[in-house]
Design a protein around this motif. Structure first.
Motif, PDB file in Angstrom:
ATOM      1  N   VAL A 260       0.871  -1.088  -0.027  1.00  0.00           N
ATOM      2  CA  VAL A 260       0.023   0.043   0.144  1.00  0.00           C
ATOM      3  C   VAL A 260       0.830   1.123   0.038  1.00  0.00           C
ATOM      4  N   ILE A 261       1.812   1.272   0.928  1.00  0.00           N
ATOM      5  CA  ILE A 261       2.548   2.876   1.166  1.00  0.00           C
ATOM      6  C   ILE A 261       3.481   2.548  -0.283  1.00  0.00           C
ATOM      7  N   GLY A 262       4.191   1.630  -0.251  1.00  0.00           N
ATOM      8  CA  GLY A 262       5.271   1.349  -1.507  1.00  0.00           C
ATOM      9  C   GLY A 262       4.436   1.389  -2.542  1.00  0.00           C
ATOM     10  N   GLY A 263       3.276   1.013  -2.948  1.00  0.00           N
ATOM     11  CA  GLY A 263       2.638   1.009  -4.082  1.00  0.00           C
ATOM     12  C   GLY A 263       2.056   2.343  -4.446  1.00  0.00           C
ATOM     13  N   ILE A 264       1.453   3.088  -3.314  1.00  0.00           N
ATOM     14  CA  ILE A 264       1.301   4.739  -3.525  1.00  0.00           C
ATOM     15  C   ILE A 264       2.295   5.273  -3.956  1.00  0.00           C
ATOM     16  N   TYR A 265       3.561   5.224  -3.415  1.00  0.00           N
ATOM     17  CA  TYR A 265       4.634   5.874  -3.653  1.00  0.00           C
ATOM     18  C   TYR A 265       4.961   5.758  -5.265  1.00  0.00           C
ATOM     19  N   LEU A 266       4.906   4.411  -5.688  1.00  0.00           N
ATOM     20  CA  LEU A 266       5.231   4.074  -6.800  1.00  0.00           C
ATOM     21  C   LEU A 266       4.051   4.848  -7.999  1.00  0.00           C
TER      22      LEU A 266
ATOM     23  N   LEU B 195       4.743   8.430  -8.094  1.00  0.00           N
ATOM     24  CA  LEU B 195       6.136   8.986  -8.724  1.00  0.00           C
ATOM     25  C   LEU B 195       5.943   8.722 -10.297  1.00  0.00           C
ATOM     26  N   SER B 196       5.439   7.422 -10.710  1.00  0.00           N
ATOM     27  CA  SER B 196       5.220   7.423 -12.214  1.00  0.00           C
ATOM     28  C   SER B 196       4.174   8.156 -12.868  1.00  0.00           C
TER      29      SER B 196
ATOM     30  N   ALA C 143       4.773   2.064 -24.010  1.00  0.00           N
ATOM     31  CA  ALA C 143       5.500   2.079 -25.238  1.00  0.00           C
ATOM     32  C   ALA C 143       4.473   1.869 -26.271  1.00  0.00           C
ATOM     33  N   ALA C 144       3.711   0.810 -26.187  1.00  0.00           N
ATOM     34  CA  ALA C 144       2.780   0.488 -27.188  1.00  0.00           C
ATOM     35  C   ALA C 144       1.207   1.053 -26.911  1.00  0.00           C
ATOM     36  N   LEU C 145       0.676   1.016 -25.855  1.00  0.00           N
ATOM     37  CA  LEU C 145      -0.625   1.291 -25.592  1.00  0.00           C
ATOM     38  C   LEU C 145      -0.809   2.818 -25.078  1.00  0.00           C
ATOM     39  N   ARG C 146       0.308   3.496 -24.782  1.00  0.00           N
ATOM     40  CA  ARG C 146       0.220   5.020 -24.531  1.00  0.00           C
ATOM     41  C   ARG C 146      -0.568   5.322 -23.354  1.00  0.00           C
ATOM     42  N   ILE C 147      -0.653   4.393 -22.371  1.00  0.00           N
ATOM     43  CA  ILE C 147      -1.233   4.897 -21.208  1.00  0.00           C
ATOM     44  C   ILE C 147      -0.374   4.920 -20.171  1.00  0.00           C
ATOM     45  N   LYS C 148      -0.789   5.750 -19.058  1.00  0.00           N
ATOM     46  CA  LYS C 148       0.236   6.288 -18.010  1.00  0.00           C
ATOM     47  C   LYS C 148       0.374   4.953 -17.141  1.00  0.00           C
ATOM     48  N   MET C 149       1.759   4.808 -16.725  1.00  0.00           N
ATOM     49  CA  MET C 149       2.055   3.573 -16.081  1.00  0.00           C
ATOM     50  C   MET C 149       1.672   3.431 -14.654  1.00  0.00           C
ATOM     51  N   GLY C 150       1.288   4.752 -14.142  1.00  0.00           N
ATOM     52  CA  GLY C 150       0.471   4.681 -12.855  1.00  0.00           C
ATOM     53  C   GLY C 150      -0.623   3.730 -12.991  1.00  0.00           C
ATOM     54  N   TYR C 151      -1.427   3.616 -13.893  1.00  0.00           N
ATOM     55  CA  TYR C 151      -2.542   3.054 -13.799  1.00  0.00           C
ATOM     56  C   TYR C 151      -2.288   1.583 -13.803  1.00  0.00           C
ATOM     57  N   VAL C 152      -1.168   1.131 -14.337  1.00  0.00           N
ATOM     58  CA  VAL C 152      -0.804  -0.419 -14.367  1.00  0.00           C
ATOM     59  C   VAL C 152      -0.176  -0.578 -12.953  1.00  0.00           C
TER      60      VAL C 152
END
Length: 175
Positions: free
Chosen positions: A106-112, A115-116, A124-133
């Motif tokens: 939770v805390i580390g994931g929220i930070y990640l 940050l992203s 690269a291919a989907l052009r979506i924000k990595m934060g959603y992943v």
């Protein structure tokens, strides 16, 4: 109990999330095979989408597995104990799981995730924000925390019940 109703609801939601992710993965990989081998023009996004869906599937599947107590490592330990010892061990395991999920997921994931988004990372291919992943990490961590809390409460209640039964048994034996 209210906690049990919430647990059943979260179980159902997780079941459907995992089912939908699996269905989308099957369709995505099928499309990848069709475009690569039948149409001879491979789709540019299917491999990346399959990778991200697998991340979400793994994390939500792990949450579901924790909720159903089918995590092998936890089951191996607790199946060797009985009675109060088992309750104490399961309380300890629930606390360890809770704090791991809290601090790492939770805390580390929220930070990640933050940050992203801040760095504006785009796939690269989907052009979506990595934060959603990466959002799957804190969400599944929160679910694991919830299940750990449920197990803590269940085992603590069972331990208290054992204590009351023991006290009643000793009291009745003295009469």
């Amino acid at each position: 109990m209210m906690l049990e109703k919430v647990r059943k609801y979260i179980d159902k939601v997780l079941e459907w999330i995992v089912i939908v992710i699996m269905a989308v993965m099957v369709l995505n990989v099928t499309w990848q095979v069709v475009t690569r081998f039948v149409l001879k023009n491979p789709s540019s996004f299917t491999e990346e989408l399959a990778r991200y869906l697998l991340i979400w599937l793994g994390l939500f599947g792990a949450s579901y597995g924790v909720g159903k107590k089918i995590h092998l490592a936890i089951d191996v330990f607790s199946s060797r104990f009985k009675g109060k010892s088992k309750c104490y061990l399961e309380i300890f395991l629930a606390l360890c799981t809770f704090f791991f999920a809290l601090f790492v997921m939770v805390i580390g994931g929220i930070y990640l995730v933050s940050l992203s988004f801040e760095l504006k990372q785009i796939s690269a291919a989907l052009r979506i924000k990595m934060g959603y992943v990466y959002l799957a990490i804190p969400i599944s961590g929160a679910m694991i925390m919830f299940y750990s809390l449920v197990f803590f409460v269940e085992n603590f209640s069972e331990l208290r019940l054992m204590g009351k039964n023991t006290a009643k048994g000793n009291h009745n034996g003295m009469d």
